[in-house]
Motif scaffolding. Sequence first.
Motif, mmCIF file in Angstrom:
data_model
loop_
_atom_site.group_PDB
_atom_site.id
_atom_site.type_symbol
_atom_site.label_atom_id
_atom_site.label_comp_id
_atom_site.label_asym_id
_atom_site.label_seq_id
_atom_site.Cartn_x
_atom_site.Cartn_y
_atom_site.Cartn_z
ATOM 1 N N SER A 64 35.387 36.702 43.522
ATOM 2 C CA SER A 64 35.437 37.488 44.758
ATOM 3 C C SER A 64 36.781 37.335 45.465
ATOM 4 N N LEU B 82 39.458 39.157 43.356
ATOM 5 C CA LEU B 82 39.249 40.603 43.451
ATOM 6 C C LEU B 82 39.777 41.135 44.777
ATOM 7 N N ALA B 83 39.527 40.414 45.861
ATOM 8 C CA ALA B 83 40.041 40.836 47.171
ATOM 9 C C ALA B 83 41.571 40.800 47.197
ATOM 10 N N GLU B 84 42.169 39.748 46.621
ATOM 11 C CA GLU B 84 43.630 39.667 46.588
ATOM 12 C C GLU B 84 44.228 40.780 45.738
ATOM 13 N N THR B 85 43.615 41.049 44.604
ATOM 14 C CA THR B 85 44.114 42.107 43.725
ATOM 15 C C THR B 85 44.005 43.463 44.400
ATOM 16 N N ARG B 86 42.897 43.719 45.079
ATOM 17 C CA ARG B 86 42.712 44.989 45.778
ATOM 18 C C ARG B 86 43.744 45.156 46.886
ATOM 19 N N ALA B 87 43.993 44.097 47.658
ATOM 20 C CA ALA B 87 44.977 44.172 48.748
ATOM 21 C C ALA B 87 46.383 44.392 48.199
ATOM 22 N N LEU C 136 47.223 45.731 45.299
ATOM 23 C CA LEU C 136 47.312 47.063 44.709
ATOM 24 C C LEU C 136 47.433 48.133 45.789
ATOM 25 N N THR C 137 46.701 47.981 46.879
ATOM 26 C CA THR C 137 46.777 48.940 47.983
ATOM 27 C C THR C 137 48.171 48.962 48.591
ATOM 28 N N SER D 280 46.067 39.867 36.264
ATOM 29 C CA SER D 280 45.117 39.602 37.331
ATOM 30 C C SER D 280 44.182 38.473 36.910
#
Length: 124
Positions: free
Chosen positions: A29, A32-37, A39-40, A104
């Motif tokens: 989790s 995943l949050a770090e990767t999403r941030a 990537l955004t 990732s």
Amino acid sequence: MSIQSRLESWRNVSRFALLCVGDYGELISVELAETRARLTRELIALMALAVSGLFTLSFFCIALIASAWNTPYFLAVVWGVAIGWFAVSLIAWFAHRAQRPVQSFNVLKRELRADLETLKEALK
């Protein structure tokens, strides 16, 4: 090694694995949050760069063509602009192909490898 000691080692390994499952869930989790941030942020920056770069280069090319409008060099300028854009496209394509893929979930992979090594050592 006796059956009793073998069962005890398997019991210890299973306890260890069960304790690690919760940690893996938390790691997934968080990563995943770090990767999403990340990537955004990268996508927003890339979109802003692409839009501003295309507008800048478009107006520069229009200014070049307009400057050569009634001169004998008009066709040379137009073809020069077209060839320049083609060269930039090729360079961008080669640069894209040369990039390494993003890695990732490195922390989770390291933890899983370390735990698997621990389990292998415990079962010897």
